[in-house]
Design a protein around this motif. Structure first.
Motif, PDB file in Angstrom:
ATOM      1  N   LYS A 105       1.106   0.822   5.789  1.00  0.00           N
ATOM      2  CA  LYS A 105       0.871  -0.625   5.837  1.00  0.00           C
ATOM      3  C   LYS A 105      -0.622  -0.937   5.854  1.00  0.00           C
ATOM      4  N   GLU A 106      -1.389  -0.189   6.640  1.00  0.00           N
ATOM      5  CA  GLU A 106      -2.842  -0.399   6.693  1.00  0.00           C
ATOM      6  C   GLU A 106      -3.486  -0.141   5.334  1.00  0.00           C
ATOM      7  N   ILE A 107      -3.070   0.953   4.694  1.00  0.00           N
ATOM      8  CA  ILE A 107      -3.612   1.293   3.374  1.00  0.00           C
ATOM      9  C   ILE A 107      -3.247   0.216   2.363  1.00  0.00           C
ATOM     10  N   CYS A 108      -2.015  -0.238   2.425  1.00  0.00           N
ATOM     11  CA  CYS A 108      -1.521  -1.279   1.516  1.00  0.00           C
ATOM     12  C   CYS A 108      -2.434  -2.496   1.530  1.00  0.00           C
ATOM     13  N   PHE A 109      -2.696  -3.059   2.714  1.00  0.00           N
ATOM     14  CA  PHE A 109      -3.483  -4.286   2.789  1.00  0.00           C
ATOM     15  C   PHE A 109      -4.977  -4.026   2.554  1.00  0.00           C
ATOM     16  N   GLN A 110      -5.452  -2.851   2.969  1.00  0.00           N
ATOM     17  CA  GLN A 110      -6.861  -2.512   2.738  1.00  0.00           C
ATOM     18  C   GLN A 110      -7.175  -2.438   1.240  1.00  0.00           C
ATOM     19  N   LEU A 111      -6.216  -1.982   0.459  1.00  0.00           N
ATOM     20  CA  LEU A 111      -6.428  -1.822  -0.978  1.00  0.00           C
ATOM     21  C   LEU A 111      -5.984  -3.038  -1.783  1.00  0.00           C
ATOM     22  N   GLY A 112      -5.631  -4.127  -1.089  1.00  0.00           N
ATOM     23  CA  GLY A 112      -5.393  -5.389  -1.780  1.00  0.00           C
ATOM     24  C   GLY A 112      -3.992  -5.605  -2.307  1.00  0.00           C
ATOM     25  N   PHE A 113      -3.015  -4.823  -1.833  1.00  0.00           N
ATOM     26  CA  PHE A 113      -1.631  -5.045  -2.250  1.00  0.00           C
ATOM     27  C   PHE A 113      -1.029  -6.164  -1.399  1.00  0.00           C
ATOM     28  N   SER A 114      -0.132  -6.932  -1.995  1.00  0.00           N
ATOM     29  CA  SER A 114       0.395  -8.126  -1.324  1.00  0.00           C
ATOM     30  C   SER A 114       1.366  -7.814  -0.193  1.00  0.00           C
ATOM     31  N   SER A 115       2.055  -6.667  -0.285  1.00  0.00           N
ATOM     32  CA  SER A 115       3.024  -6.298   0.747  1.00  0.00           C
ATOM     33  C   SER A 115       3.312  -4.806   0.660  1.00  0.00           C
ATOM     34  N   PRO A 116       3.774  -4.184   1.760  1.00  0.00           N
ATOM     35  CA  PRO A 116       4.135  -2.766   1.715  1.00  0.00           C
ATOM     36  C   PRO A 116       5.212  -2.463   0.679  1.00  0.00           C
ATOM     37  N   ASP A 117       6.153  -3.391   0.510  1.00  0.00           N
ATOM     38  CA  ASP A 117       7.216  -3.178  -0.481  1.00  0.00           C
ATOM     39  C   ASP A 117       6.640  -3.105  -1.897  1.00  0.00           C
ATOM     40  N   TYR A 118       5.720  -4.012  -2.198  1.00  0.00           N
ATOM     41  CA  TYR A 118       5.125  -4.003  -3.536  1.00  0.00           C
ATOM     42  C   TYR A 118       4.246  -2.759  -3.715  1.00  0.00           C
ATOM     43  N   PHE A 119       3.517  -2.375  -2.672  1.00  0.00           N
ATOM     44  CA  PHE A 119       2.698  -1.161  -2.732  1.00  0.00           C
ATOM     45  C   PHE A 119       3.572   0.043  -3.057  1.00  0.00           C
ATOM     46  N   SER A 120       4.721   0.153  -2.376  1.00  0.00           N
ATOM     47  CA  SER A 120       5.629   1.274  -2.614  1.00  0.00           C
ATOM     48  C   SER A 120       6.166   1.251  -4.045  1.00  0.00           C
ATOM     49  N   TYR A 121       6.523   0.052  -4.526  1.00  0.00           N
ATOM     50  CA  TYR A 121       7.029  -0.089  -5.899  1.00  0.00           C
ATOM     51  C   TYR A 121       5.954   0.316  -6.907  1.00  0.00           C
ATOM     52  N   PHE A 122       4.750  -0.205  -6.724  1.00  0.00           N
ATOM     53  CA  PHE A 122       3.641   0.063  -7.643  1.00  0.00           C
ATOM     54  C   PHE A 122       3.309   1.560  -7.667  1.00  0.00           C
ATOM     55  N   PHE A 123       3.234   2.159  -6.479  1.00  0.00           N
ATOM     56  CA  PHE A 123       2.852   3.566  -6.379  1.00  0.00           C
ATOM     57  C   PHE A 123       3.914   4.461  -7.026  1.00  0.00           C
ATOM     58  N   LYS A 124       5.198   4.165  -6.755  1.00  0.00           N
ATOM     59  CA  LYS A 124       6.267   4.987  -7.336  1.00  0.00           C
ATOM     60  C   LYS A 124       6.341   4.825  -8.846  1.00  0.00           C
ATOM     61  N   LYS A 125       6.100   3.613  -9.325  1.00  0.00           N
ATOM     62  CA  LYS A 125       6.134   3.360 -10.767  1.00  0.00           C
ATOM     63  C   LYS A 125       5.130   4.232 -11.505  1.00  0.00           C
ATOM     64  N   HIS A 126       3.953   4.441 -10.900  1.00  0.00           N
ATOM     65  CA  HIS A 126       2.877   5.156 -11.590  1.00  0.00           C
ATOM     66  C   HIS A 126       2.758   6.630 -11.204  1.00  0.00           C
ATOM     67  N   THR A 127       3.429   7.052 -10.141  1.00  0.00           N
ATOM     68  CA  THR A 127       3.323   8.460  -9.732  1.00  0.00           C
ATOM     69  C   THR A 127       4.670   9.175  -9.670  1.00  0.00           C
ATOM     70  N   GLY A 128       5.753   8.407  -9.604  1.00  0.00           N
ATOM     71  CA  GLY A 128       7.071   9.018  -9.506  1.00  0.00           C
ATOM     72  C   GLY A 128       7.549   9.250  -8.095  1.00  0.00           C
ATOM     73  N   VAL A 129       6.672   8.991  -7.107  1.00  0.00           N
ATOM     74  CA  VAL A 129       7.057   9.162  -5.697  1.00  0.00           C
ATOM     75  C   VAL A 129       6.567   7.951  -4.915  1.00  0.00           C
ATOM     76  N   THR A 130       7.189   7.695  -3.770  1.00  0.00           N
ATOM     77  CA  THR A 130       6.738   6.607  -2.905  1.00  0.00           C
ATOM     78  C   THR A 130       5.570   7.096  -2.055  1.00  0.00           C
ATOM     79  N   PRO A 131       4.800   6.175  -1.446  1.00  0.00           N
ATOM     80  CA  PRO A 131       3.721   6.596  -0.545  1.00  0.00           C
ATOM     81  C   PRO A 131       4.207   7.512   0.575  1.00  0.00           C
ATOM     82  N   SER A 132       5.358   7.204   1.140  1.00  0.00           N
ATOM     83  CA  SER A 132       5.896   8.032   2.241  1.00  0.00           C
ATOM     84  C   SER A 132       6.259   9.429   1.743  1.00  0.00           C
TER      85      SER A 132
END
Length: 267
Positions: A235-262
């Motif tokens: 959550k801290e990384i999400c907002f520090q890097l300018g993502f609107s929400s943890p859910d969107y961060f997880s979606y964005f990260f998985k879309k481009h890497t194939g895995v979720t942040p967790s």
């Protein structure tokens, strides 16, 4: 590997010149260089650049009056460049060591420290007697060339004065500074006072991808680093890097890497 197949030296003398015409030379010029002379043609403003020179080319580096190092020179034999691991890279495919033009790499901001760390590890290995050091040397060289070959850098020819490449370099500096705040191509086009289409045209011609891909790559690389090498929560990384929400961060990260942040953190 022949002990003389690879050498590395720091640019500390006031004048450094081509030795004996046997080695391919890779310069990383950091700063403090007054001029780089290649086949009797002098070039200024060469700081923060990497150059690739064929053994047949005469060259001389002239430093400003300073006792500090101005960068590094790698001397590579043909034996090194013929290694199968390196032969697949553009270093051979686009003939970075061609004698007809002088390829130059402008390092993107933030890459310099990584290149320096790799060169320092290379220097340690060359002077060591460690087991499997040859494999490690080739691997580190491969890493340097991947950086020079990839989207994070801007290829040019030393004789060019290309306005499009200047725009791309400024764009990448802006992305490194503002990627957590600005995520749209139009944001950077406005900062550069150019149209979205022209900015994309410059980037596509120079590094082969569009502007959005550069912004996305920066966001993903920074996210991966924060997830791997800090103790901050997702959550801290999400907002520090300018993502609107943890859910969107997880979606964005998985879309481009194939895995979720967790999932990345669990590996």
């Amino acid at each position: 590997m022949n002990p003389e197949a690879i050498k590395i030296s720091r640019i500390t003398n006031k004048t450094v010149s081509e030795k004996d015409g046997k080695y391919y030379s890779v310069f990383w010029i950091q700063n403090g260089v007054k001029s780089l002379e290649i086949d009797r043609v002098s070039y200024k403003n060469v700081s923060n650049s990497i150059f690739f020179l064929h053994p047949s080319i005469n060259w001389k580096i002239s430093k400003e009056n300073s006792t500090t190092s101005s960068g590094y020179i790698l001397y590579l034999s043909k034996e090194i460049l013929d290694n199968p691991l390196l032969s697949k890279l553009h270093i051979n495919e686009i003939r970075l060591f061609t004698t007809e033009e002088i390829p130059k790499i402008n390092l993107s901001p933030g890459i310099e420290k990584r290149i320096q760390s790799i060169l320092e590890m290379l220097d340690e290995l060359i002077g060591s007697e460690l087991n499997h050091k040859d494999d490690a040397i080739i691997s580190l060289l491969n890493t340097i060339f991947v950086y020079c070959d990839g989207q994070c850098n801007i290829k040019s020819v030393i004789s060019e004065n290309d306005a499009k490449k200047a725009i791309v370099y400024k764009f990448k500096k802006l992305v490194d500074k503002w990627f957590a705040k600005y995520h749209k191509v139009s944001d950077y086009a406005d900062l550069l006072n150019v149209s979205d289409n022209y900015l994309n045209e410059c980037i596509k011609e120079t590094i082969g991808v569009n502007a959005k891909a550069v912004i996305t790559e920066k966001r993903i690389m920074t996210s991966r680093h924060a997830l791997k090498f800090t103790d901050k929560t997702v959550k801290e990384i999400c907002f520090q890097l300018g993502f609107s929400s943890p859910d969107y961060f997880s979606y964005f990260f998985k879309k481009h890497t194939g895995v979720t942040p967790s999932m990345l953190r669990q590996n």
